[in-house]
Design an enzyme around this catalytic site. Sequence first.
Site, PDB file in Angstrom:
ATOM      1  N   GLU A  30       0.862  -1.199   0.000  1.00  0.00           N
ATOM      2  CA  GLU A  30       0.000   0.000   0.000  1.00  0.00           C
ATOM      3  C   GLU A  30       0.894   1.244   0.000  1.00  0.00           C
ATOM      4  O   GLU A  30       1.801   1.368   0.811  1.00  0.00           O
ATOM      5  CB  GLU A  30      -0.933  -0.009   1.215  1.00  0.00           C
ATOM      6  CG  GLU A  30      -1.722   1.271   1.423  1.00  0.00           C
ATOM      7  CD  GLU A  30      -2.542   1.729   0.211  1.00  0.00           C
ATOM      8  OE1 GLU A  30      -3.378   0.952  -0.272  1.00  0.00           O
ATOM      9  OE2 GLU A  30      -2.336   2.878  -0.246  1.00  0.00           O
ATOM     10  N   GLY A 110       3.621  -0.716  -5.762  1.00  0.00           N
ATOM     11  CA  GLY A 110       3.829  -2.020  -6.381  1.00  0.00           C
ATOM     12  C   GLY A 110       3.702  -1.968  -7.894  1.00  0.00           C
ATOM     13  O   GLY A 110       2.955  -1.155  -8.440  1.00  0.00           O
ATOM     14  N   GLU A 199     -26.001  19.550 -13.500  1.00  0.00           N
ATOM     15  CA  GLU A 199     -26.038  18.137 -13.885  1.00  0.00           C
ATOM     16  C   GLU A 199     -26.359  18.013 -15.387  1.00  0.00           C
ATOM     17  O   GLU A 199     -27.278  18.648 -15.882  1.00  0.00           O
ATOM     18  CB  GLU A 199     -27.108  17.398 -13.040  1.00  0.00           C
ATOM     19  CG  GLU A 199     -27.501  16.022 -13.530  1.00  0.00           C
ATOM     20  CD  GLU A 199     -26.335  15.049 -13.670  1.00  0.00           C
ATOM     21  OE1 GLU A 199     -25.558  14.903 -12.720  1.00  0.00           O
ATOM     22  OE2 GLU A 199     -26.222  14.420 -14.762  1.00  0.00           O
ATOM     23  N   LEU A 311     -18.254   0.810  -5.874  1.00  0.00           N
ATOM     24  CA  LEU A 311     -18.829   0.878  -4.531  1.00  0.00           C
ATOM     25  C   LEU A 311     -17.983   0.034  -3.581  1.00  0.00           C
ATOM     26  O   LEU A 311     -17.498  -1.042  -3.961  1.00  0.00           O
ATOM     27  CB  LEU A 311     -20.261   0.324  -4.540  1.00  0.00           C
ATOM     28  CG  LEU A 311     -21.309   1.169  -5.264  1.00  0.00           C
ATOM     29  CD1 LEU A 311     -22.586   0.385  -5.479  1.00  0.00           C
ATOM     30  CD2 LEU A 311     -21.586   2.454  -4.491  1.00  0.00           C
ATOM     31  N   HIS A 313     -18.845  -1.780  -0.976  1.00  0.00           N
ATOM     32  CA  HIS A 313     -19.318  -3.125  -0.644  1.00  0.00           C
ATOM     33  C   HIS A 313     -19.152  -4.097  -1.814  1.00  0.00           C
ATOM     34  O   HIS A 313     -19.051  -5.295  -1.607  1.00  0.00           O
ATOM     35  CB  HIS A 313     -20.763  -3.109  -0.125  1.00  0.00           C
ATOM     36  CG  HIS A 313     -21.688  -2.211  -0.878  1.00  0.00           C
ATOM     37  ND1 HIS A 313     -21.905  -0.907  -0.535  1.00  0.00           N
ATOM     38  CD2 HIS A 313     -22.452  -2.425  -1.968  1.00  0.00           C
ATOM     39  CE1 HIS A 313     -22.777  -0.357  -1.361  1.00  0.00           C
ATOM     40  NE2 HIS A 313     -23.119  -1.262  -2.256  1.00  0.00           N
ATOM     41  N   HIS A 435     -43.264  -3.351  15.368  1.00  0.00           N
ATOM     42  CA  HIS A 435     -44.004  -2.093  15.423  1.00  0.00           C
ATOM     43  C   HIS A 435     -43.641  -1.331  16.694  1.00  0.00           C
ATOM     44  O   HIS A 435     -43.535  -1.941  17.762  1.00  0.00           O
ATOM     45  CB  HIS A 435     -45.502  -2.383  15.432  1.00  0.00           C
ATOM     46  CG  HIS A 435     -46.342  -1.159  15.637  1.00  0.00           C
ATOM     47  ND1 HIS A 435     -46.575  -0.262  14.616  1.00  0.00           N
ATOM     48  CD2 HIS A 435     -46.974  -0.671  16.731  1.00  0.00           C
ATOM     49  CE1 HIS A 435     -47.333   0.730  15.081  1.00  0.00           C
ATOM     50  NE2 HIS A 435     -47.598   0.508  16.366  1.00  0.00           N
TER      51      HIS A 435
HETATM   52  C1  LIG Z   1     -16.371  10.905  -1.751  1.00  0.00           C
HETATM   53  C2  LIG Z   1     -16.654   9.436  -1.936  1.00  0.00           C
HETATM   54  C3  LIG Z   1     -17.698   8.859  -1.236  1.00  0.00           C
HETATM   55  C4  LIG Z   1     -17.964   7.502  -1.401  1.00  0.00           C
HETATM   56  N1  LIG Z   1     -19.001   6.969  -0.689  1.00  0.00           N
HETATM   57  C5  LIG Z   1     -19.277   5.658  -0.834  1.00  0.00           C
HETATM   58  C6  LIG Z   1     -20.315   5.057  -0.068  1.00  0.00           C
HETATM   59  O1  LIG Z   1     -20.996   5.711   0.728  1.00  0.00           O
HETATM   60  N2  LIG Z   1     -20.553   3.740  -0.229  1.00  0.00           N
HETATM   61  C7  LIG Z   1     -19.823   2.978  -1.111  1.00  0.00           C
HETATM   62  O2  LIG Z   1     -20.094   1.779  -1.223  1.00  0.00           O
HETATM   63  N3  LIG Z   1     -18.828   3.515  -1.842  1.00  0.00           N
HETATM   64  C8  LIG Z   1     -18.532   4.826  -1.721  1.00  0.00           C
HETATM   65  N4  LIG Z   1     -17.488   5.363  -2.426  1.00  0.00           N
HETATM   66  C9  LIG Z   1     -16.730   4.492  -3.337  1.00  0.00           C
HETATM   67  C10 LIG Z   1     -15.694   3.638  -2.594  1.00  0.00           C
HETATM   68  O3  LIG Z   1     -14.863   4.469  -1.826  1.00  0.00           O
HETATM   69  C11 LIG Z   1     -14.879   2.825  -3.581  1.00  0.00           C
HETATM   70  O4  LIG Z   1     -15.760   2.104  -4.407  1.00  0.00           O
HETATM   71  C12 LIG Z   1     -13.954   1.847  -2.869  1.00  0.00           C
HETATM   72  O5  LIG Z   1     -13.054   2.519  -2.033  1.00  0.00           O
HETATM   73  C13 LIG Z   1     -13.180   1.006  -3.881  1.00  0.00           C
HETATM   74  O6  LIG Z   1     -12.357   0.132  -3.213  1.00  0.00           O
HETATM   75  P1  LIG Z   1     -11.040  -0.471  -3.893  1.00  0.00           P
HETATM   76  O7  LIG Z   1     -10.453  -1.386  -2.896  1.00  0.00           O
HETATM   77  O8  LIG Z   1     -11.356  -0.986  -5.235  1.00  0.00           O
HETATM   78  O9  LIG Z   1     -10.074   0.794  -4.138  1.00  0.00           O
HETATM   79  P2  LIG Z   1      -9.584   1.969  -3.209  1.00  0.00           P
HETATM   80  O10 LIG Z   1     -10.403   2.119  -2.007  1.00  0.00           O
HETATM   81  O11 LIG Z   1      -9.444   3.141  -4.114  1.00  0.00           O
HETATM   82  O12 LIG Z   1      -8.147   1.495  -2.735  1.00  0.00           O
HETATM   83  C14 LIG Z   1      -7.081   1.364  -3.605  1.00  0.00           C
HETATM   84  C15 LIG Z   1      -5.782   1.465  -2.816  1.00  0.00           C
HETATM   85  O13 LIG Z   1      -4.699   1.117  -3.659  1.00  0.00           O
HETATM   86  C16 LIG Z   1      -3.581   1.956  -3.376  1.00  0.00           C
HETATM   87  N5  LIG Z   1      -2.706   1.917  -4.547  1.00  0.00           N
HETATM   88  C17 LIG Z   1      -2.976   2.344  -5.805  1.00  0.00           C
HETATM   89  N6  LIG Z   1      -1.956   2.041  -6.640  1.00  0.00           N
HETATM   90  C18 LIG Z   1      -1.010   1.421  -5.884  1.00  0.00           C
HETATM   91  C19 LIG Z   1       0.254   0.843  -6.174  1.00  0.00           C
HETATM   92  N7  LIG Z   1       0.759   0.797  -7.405  1.00  0.00           N
HETATM   93  N8  LIG Z   1       0.957   0.299  -5.154  1.00  0.00           N
HETATM   94  C20 LIG Z   1       0.465   0.304  -3.880  1.00  0.00           C
HETATM   95  N9  LIG Z   1      -0.738   0.824  -3.560  1.00  0.00           N
HETATM   96  C21 LIG Z   1      -1.481   1.350  -4.551  1.00  0.00           C
HETATM   97  C22 LIG Z   1      -4.239   3.302  -3.089  1.00  0.00           C
HETATM   98  O14 LIG Z   1      -3.382   4.129  -2.331  1.00  0.00           O
HETATM   99  C23 LIG Z   1      -5.493   2.877  -2.316  1.00  0.00           C
HETATM  100  O15 LIG Z   1      -5.244   2.851  -0.938  1.00  0.00           O
HETATM  101  C24 LIG Z   1     -17.176   6.711  -2.282  1.00  0.00           C
HETATM  102  C25 LIG Z   1     -16.119   7.299  -2.981  1.00  0.00           C
HETATM  103  C26 LIG Z   1     -15.851   8.628  -2.807  1.00  0.00           C
HETATM  104  C27 LIG Z   1     -14.708   9.250  -3.559  1.00  0.00           C
END
Ligand SMILES: Cc1cc2nc3c(=O)[nH]c(=O)nc-3n(C[C@H](O)[C@H](O)[C@H](O)COP(=O)(O)OP(=O)(O)OC[C@H]3O[C@@H](n4cnc5c(N)ncnc54)[C@H](O)[C@@H]3O)c2cc1C
Length: 461
Positions: A30, A110, A199, A311, A313, A435
């Site tokens: 990370e 990575g 929008e 998302l 989840h 309820h």
């Molecule tokens: C403002 C906002 C609000 C949101 N609200 C919601 C919500 O309410 N509910 C919901 O379900 N989703 C929400 N989301 C979406 C959700 O945050 C993402 O869908 C989710 O975090 C995706 O998870 P992920 O593990 O795929 O990637 P990420 O959470 O983006 O994690 C990827 C990680 O990889 C690391 N990384 C990247 N490249 C490298 C590399 N080469 N080497 C090492 N590390 C690396 C990054 O630093 C990061 O920590 C929201 C997003 C935003 C921006």
Amino acid sequence: MKITVIGAGPGGYEAAIMAAKLGAEVTVIEKKEVGGTCLNIGCIPTKTLLASADVLTTSAEAEKFGVFNDHTTANLEQIIERKDKLVSGLVKGIEFLFESNGVNLVRGVGKLIDAKTVEVARSDGEALTLVSDKILLATGSVPICPEMFCYDGEKVITSTEALSLKTLPKSMIVVGGGVIGCELGQFFSRLGTKVTIVEMADQILSAEDESVAKQLLRQLKREKIKVLTANGVTDVKVQDSGVSVTLKKGERLEAEIMLLSIGRSSFSKGLNLEEVGIKVDSRGRIEVDESLETSVKGIYAVGDLINTPYLAHVASKEGIIAAENMLGKNKTGVHKAIPRCVYTDPQVAAVGITEKEAQQRGIVYKVGSFDFRSLGKAQIIAKIQGQVKIIVDEKDVIIGASIIGPEATDLLAELTMAVHLGLTAEVLGEVIHPHPTLSEAIMEALHDVHGKSINKVSTRF
Ligand SMILES: Cc1cc2nc3c(=O)[nH]c(=O)nc-3n(C[C@H](O)[C@H](O)[C@H](O)COP(=O)(O)OP(=O)(O)OC[C@H]3O[C@@H](n4cnc5c(N)ncnc54)[C@H](O)[C@@H]3O)c2cc1C
């Protein structure tokens, strides 16, 4: 079995822990904080800010409940401080989970060398080469910032900067009336910022049910948020005083700050995908099969990096399934029922298809609905706005549901289960709901599918 995971967002960190629980030797790489976008600059921070706005709104309406609270004010700096504290506690929680499950965390960037090798540019300047049996890519996404919007992180910002503002802007143009735009737009407006949402589509929350989007629009307008739909930005000028924007329909807007919330794109920069032979689609999302394996055997990908809803989840579920598959299971069908949640006030939550989609697909369907206004619990908590709407197919199977109203995002769990399991409105409607609770609105809407809602105000008199 040795597994290397790149990225510790919800996709990567849940995969790592599951793989460790199943007996693998796991290393996670990370480059920033564990928890990824979701925990550090996404779901958790936004909802923490919105929780403060909720307290503010409830305090302002305290008199309705016979409670008097004369000096309600909000302090953005303290709201952000609370958020930062909460986030860092949860980050530590994940680090502790890694430790207690024997997951090795390497801080750095990575990069793939081949199907079994990952090279890490470690944060301490050292280089590290990891050879493993399987690799999981979970590097997530970044905000889309086309050049014409002149993103500078100060006057033109994304959600990342919006979640750490120290002073409240007097005015804000929010470009994009999707989930993030509506949530943050309403948050800043409630604290006192003059907000305009622009929008491109005909409705805000363009993926959601038309009537639900209209109800939210009415609420935003009631709060004096200006919402311009079917419109777009054609020109942006950043000046000392703020941002000046020209819209497609000719109108000019000026504000102290512009928030860009027009979507996110998969982040695979520097991963070396092409050299290793991993296929991506035209939008840069990694192609995976049903088991979440990429075009290169032994390398899997999950979360915002692939072509599934962005998302948290979804990312977590995919992470768990990918971990199981890397360790010899054969799990598919991850995406049967995906809940969609918007944490505005009123909240919006949906699963399965909307009524419009049912019409477009030529599905024979029936609708049941129920307004919160007619519910005792909604009256008790003075949150009577909104409704539950359920769509069933010709066999009475629940194929979609939309809720707008109090605690909609929590209430949706029951209907997500129904869509996932293919339950009928009749079967789920037979379940006794406690309820007085908000969940009774779901029961009534289920009964309404068959014209048997006892408490729905009938128009047939
Ligand atoms: C403002 C906002 C609000 C949101 N609200 C919601 C919500 O309410 N509910 C919901 O379900 N989703 C929400 N989301 C979406 C959700 O945050 C993402 O869908 C989710 O975090 C995706 O998870 P992920 O593990 O795929 O990637 P990420 O959470 O983006 O994690 C990827 C990680 O990889 C690391 N990384 C990247 N490249 C490298 C590399 N080469 N080497 C090492 N590390 C690396 C990054 O630093 C990061 O920590 C929201 C997003 C935003 C921006």
